[in-house]
Design an enzyme around this catalytic site. Sequence first.
Site, PDB file in Angstrom:
ATOM      1  N   CYS A   1      -7.586 -35.099  67.285  1.00 38.63           N
ATOM      2  CA  CYS A   1      -7.242 -34.474  68.545  1.00 38.63           C
ATOM      3  C   CYS A   1      -7.601 -35.386  69.452  1.00 38.63           C
ATOM      4  O   CYS A   1      -8.811 -35.611  69.962  1.00 38.63           O
ATOM      5  CB  CYS A   1      -8.027 -33.154  68.717  1.00 38.63           C
TER       6      CYS A   1
ATOM      7  N   CYS B   1      -9.029 -33.907  72.890  1.00 39.85           N
ATOM      8  CA  CYS B   1     -10.467 -33.294  72.828  1.00 39.85           C
ATOM      9  C   CYS B   1     -11.419 -34.538  72.720  1.00 39.85           C
ATOM     10  O   CYS B   1     -12.577 -34.249  73.465  1.00 39.85           O
ATOM     11  CB  CYS B   1     -10.785 -32.553  71.341  1.00 39.85           C
ATOM     12  N   ASP B   2     -11.118 -35.487  72.133  1.00 40.11           N
ATOM     13  CA  ASP B   2     -12.358 -36.544  71.988  1.00 40.11           C
ATOM     14  C   ASP B   2     -11.979 -38.100  72.712  1.00 40.11           C
ATOM     15  O   ASP B   2     -12.834 -39.097  72.623  1.00 40.11           O
ATOM     16  CB  ASP B   2     -12.475 -36.781  70.569  1.00 40.11           C
TER      17      ASP B   2
END
Length: 302
Positions: free
Chosen positions: A131, A134-135
């Site tokens: 992701c 996300c990261d």
Amino acid sequence: MYDLIIIGAGPAGLSAAIYAARAGLDVVVFERMFAGGQVVSTYEIENYPGMVDFISGPDLAYKFEAHARKFDVNIVYEEILQISIENDAKIVKTSKGEHASRGIILAMGANPKPLGIPREKQLIGSGVSYCATCDGAFYKGKDVAVVGGGNTAAEDALFLARFCNKVYLIHRRDVLRADSVLAKKISAEPKIETVFDSVVTEILGEKVESVTVENVKTGFSGNVEVSGLFVAVGTAPQTALVRDLVVLSPSGHIITDENMRTNVDKIYAVGDIRDKLLRQVLTAAADGAVAATVFANEISRI
């Protein structure tokens, strides 16, 4: 007993919930994680009709959920453990109890596929991610690699190029499968270097420090120094719950007719879990609307 149980609160499930509630059905949505599904991990959506100025995945997910709650749809955060059939009732067992309904819409979606290389699973959270949105912020000013050639991989690479020093886009074929508009953006982005005809075979370091990349045509391999490896090589449908209940395709997707019916009466499948050509937010929402409408029409004739 509910009229309808929907399993999954992604775009397909929430669309189905909206249409079911508008039809006057007593409907509940069960979700084990969070509303929105995979769309939550999408940085920017530019092909959803009406969103001319684009919209982020989390923002669109929020709008879906808010729209469902406007019609008093009950979203319950419990994991489904088992589905069974008793006479005409569909029985859903969750981590907290059992619930009966007249029909079920399966909308469990899909999960990212792993590369299947050594230490990949071990290094999740230590440089391996599925992701980018996300990261990605953890890799500001660093070099990273994205593996894949479809829309998700292209979108991830473009997103990471906003703040990473360099992004290697590694694809096993000689041309991207991503939409033309995305491929052109990739070509125009100086921070992105495409590595075609290649696969990642090994991850080096206690955390990700470099990856071994092998050319599938020449067999030549070499190491590329990166701090992060973002995997975007497709998804696998979450059908373990129903593998012995409904008919699946060889790829594990649920087979339905054009009205979202499975082989089991009053059990429907919608969204990325379904065997179909195009898996997008738009088609997921359409699937949900069709399934809920078909079910409402069928029970009104009983």
